[in-house]
Enzyme design. Structure first.
Site, short mmCIF file in Angstrom:
data_model
loop_
_atom_site.label_atom_id
_atom_site.label_comp_id
_atom_site.label_asym_id
_atom_site.label_seq_id
_atom_site.Cartn_x
_atom_site.Cartn_y
_atom_site.Cartn_z
N THR A 100 6.19 -36.65 17.23
CA THR A 100 5.24 -36.51 16.12
C THR A 100 6.01 -36.32 14.82
OG1 THR A 100 3.57 -35.56 17.58
CG2 THR A 100 3.36 -35.05 15.23
N ASN A 166 0.71 -45.99 24.90
CA ASN A 166 0.65 -44.86 25.82
C ASN A 166 -0.59 -44.87 26.72
OD1 ASN A 166 -0.01 -44.38 22.95
ND2 ASN A 166 -1.06 -42.58 23.72
N GLN A 194 7.06 -44.28 24.88
CA GLN A 194 6.64 -44.64 26.24
C GLN A 194 7.48 -45.78 26.83
OE1 GLN A 194 4.51 -42.84 27.90
NE2 GLN A 194 3.41 -41.71 26.31
N SER A 214 10.90 -39.17 22.38
CA SER A 214 10.47 -37.81 22.71
C SER A 214 11.02 -37.43 24.07
CB SER A 214 8.94 -37.75 22.73
OG SER A 214 8.52 -36.46 23.11
N ALA A 215 11.65 -36.25 24.16
CA ALA A 215 12.31 -35.86 25.41
C ALA A 215 11.33 -35.66 26.56
CB ALA A 215 13.12 -34.58 25.19
N HIS A 216 10.15 -35.10 26.27
CA HIS A 216 9.32 -34.67 27.41
C HIS A 216 8.61 -35.82 28.11
CE1 HIS A 216 5.10 -34.51 25.63
NE2 HIS A 216 5.78 -34.51 24.51
N THR A 252 18.34 -24.70 12.18
CA THR A 252 19.28 -24.56 13.29
C THR A 252 18.87 -25.47 14.45
OG1 THR A 252 19.69 -22.28 12.67
CG2 THR A 252 20.27 -22.89 14.93
N CYS A 336 -7.34 -36.96 24.15
CA CYS A 336 -7.92 -35.65 24.40
C CYS A 336 -7.13 -34.57 23.68
CB CYS A 336 -7.98 -35.35 25.88
SG CYS A 336 -6.42 -35.44 26.72
N1 PMP Z 1 3.93 -41.35 20.34
C1 PMP Z 1 3.46 -41.66 21.55
C2 PMP Z 1 3.29 -43.10 21.92
C3 PMP Z 1 3.12 -40.66 22.45
O1 PMP Z 1 2.64 -40.98 23.66
C4 PMP Z 1 3.29 -39.31 22.07
C5 PMP Z 1 2.92 -38.17 23.00
N2 PMP Z 1 1.59 -38.19 23.44
C6 PMP Z 1 3.79 -39.03 20.80
C7 PMP Z 1 4.11 -40.08 19.96
C8 PMP Z 1 4.00 -37.61 20.32
O2 PMP Z 1 5.15 -37.09 20.92
P1 PMP Z 1 5.47 -35.52 20.88
O3 PMP Z 1 4.62 -34.90 21.93
O4 PMP Z 1 6.93 -35.45 21.22
O5 PMP Z 1 5.20 -35.03 19.51
#
Ligand code: PMP
Length: 394
Positions: A100, A166, A194, A214-216, A252, A336
């Site tokens: 984001t 996504n 993605q 994005s790492a997660h 930091t 959502c």
């Molecule tokens: N871009 C896409 C295509 C995503 O799927 C997401 C997460 N839903 C984001 C951006 C946002 O990523 P983050 O959760 O790391 O802010």
């Protein structure tokens, strides 16, 4: 080894619980099946180990003493791993608090006030764009429309086109969009969240000017991401007041987050699991379509792990709740927040009829997904579908 065994069924939109007791059933305890990897992926063991090691050490990477130097070493090791995934030099990576922020940084910091984004971008890119590039019914960005929008003139622009959507998993024609943008003197940014670990990433420099990660989504921790920049491209920071990240993002460094991101990036870089996941996804779709499901975006190239499936006549909310009761976690598109499902702007932009768009769920697979997970999902889906159909007949 991977395991989500023993985790309790997560609520809609929430990440998977780890090693918590499962809800009991008459047949004994059932383990929950997590099929929402596009929302967030379970932390990979490699990432967890790297994070724990980083958390055990003290030190601010900006400090010159030995503790600071050790923290710097950990952060730079993570930077090299993320850079390797993106095929760039470490100095081209700007770590952020997630995609984001990376999207915001690209769309505000590259000096272009005219911002165009495809209509199916994540909200964090759409939020900055006054102009929308339409998509076709197959879920791919309309390149002629992009050409026309840029040819209509106006001040120098930046164009944002994601690598993979996504919700549908549809792969976007980023290289073609980049060539059009370049022809019109526009910069191009790509949200590749993605795509990472699933398909080769667009080339930063040769194709795109900036790319968000994005790492997660790839088995790293939440709250850390990166903006990857074309070599030498100047960027105005959003956060000021520190020299970190080459003066492009003050604050930091999240050393443990960077270490976890790096380890996850290294673990997925060869995309070795994708053929296995593609086979599972194809089997899932084969069995669901035999029961009347409609796969959205099926006419376009898609990543291996994502399936956007409609059960005509049954709302996505009902399906997500019914599958959750059966211990299977999926989501209603990405649309959502706070557990509430709203209309998907992606399916709307594809011009899908309301009844189809409102009945679409997203099933997204990951490293822990096995044949049993697919069986459980298919069984729960078919059970609901048949119950609904028999009710409609009665
Ligand atoms: N871009 C896409 C295509 C995503 O799927 C997401 C997460 N839903 C984001 C951006 C946002 O990523 P983050 O959760 O790391 O802010």
């Amino acid at each position: 080894m991977w395991s989500t065994a023993g985790c309790s069924a997560p609520a809609i939109c929430s990440p998977p619980g780890r090693a918590r007791p499962s809800p009991p059933s008459e047949a004994g305890p059932v383990t929950a099946v997590y099929l929402d990897h596009n929302a967030t992926a379970p932390l990979r063991p490699e990432a967890r180990d790297a994070m724990l090691a980083a958390l055990e050490s003290v030190g601010n990477p900006s400090s010159v003493h030995r503790f600071g130097r050790e923290a710097r070493r950990l952060a730079e090791a993570g930077r090299r791993q993320v850079a390797a995934l993106a095929g760039v030099a470490p100095a081209q990576i700007v770590f952020t608090g997630g995609a984001t922020e990376a999207n915001a940084l690209a769309l505000t910091g590259l000096g272009r006030r005219r911002i165009l984004a495809s209509a199916i971008e994540h909200d964090s890119a759409l939020a900055w764009a006054a102009e929308r590039i339409p998509v076709g019914g197959d879920g791919r960005v309309d390149l002629d429309a992009l050409d026309r929008l840029l040819a209509a003139g106006g001040e120098p622009a930046i164009v944002s086109v994601m690598a993979v959507n996504n919700e549908t998993g549809v792969i976007q024609p980023v290289a073609e969009a980049a060539a059009i943008a370049r022809r019109h003197g526009a910069l191009i940014h790509c949200d590749a969240v993605q795509a990472a670990g699933r398909i080769p990433l667009p080339a930063v420099g040769a194709e795109v000017d900036a790319l968000s990660l994005s790492a997660h989504k790839l088995g790293g921790p939440q709250g850390i991401g990166a903006l990857v920049l074309r070599d030498g491209l100047p960027l105005a920071p959003l956060l000021r007041g520190g020299a970190q990240e080459g003066r492009r993002r003050a604050g930091t460094e999240n050393v443990a987050g960077i270490a976890g991101f790096g380890a996850a990036a290294a673990a997925v870089a060869d995309r070795a699991d994708m053929p296995r996941i593609a086979a599972l996804r194809d089997e899932l779709e084969r069995r669901l379509t035999a029961e009347g499901a409609v796969v959205l975006g099926a006419g376009a190239p898609r990543v291996a792990n994502t399936s956007c499936v409609a059960m005509p006549g049954v709302t996505a909310e009902t399906q997500v709740a019914a599958l959750d009761l059966a211990g299977v976690a999926v989501s209603a598109g990405s649309a959502c927040s706070s557990g509430k499902v709203r209309r998907s702007h992606v399916l709307e932009a594809m011009g899908l009829p309301d009844d189809l768009a409102e009945s679409a769920i997203r099933i997204s697979l990951g490293p822990a997904t096995d044949a049993e997970a697919i069986d459980r999902c298919v069984a729960a889906w078919i059970d609901l579908s048949r119950r609904r159909r028999s009710r409609a007949v009665a």
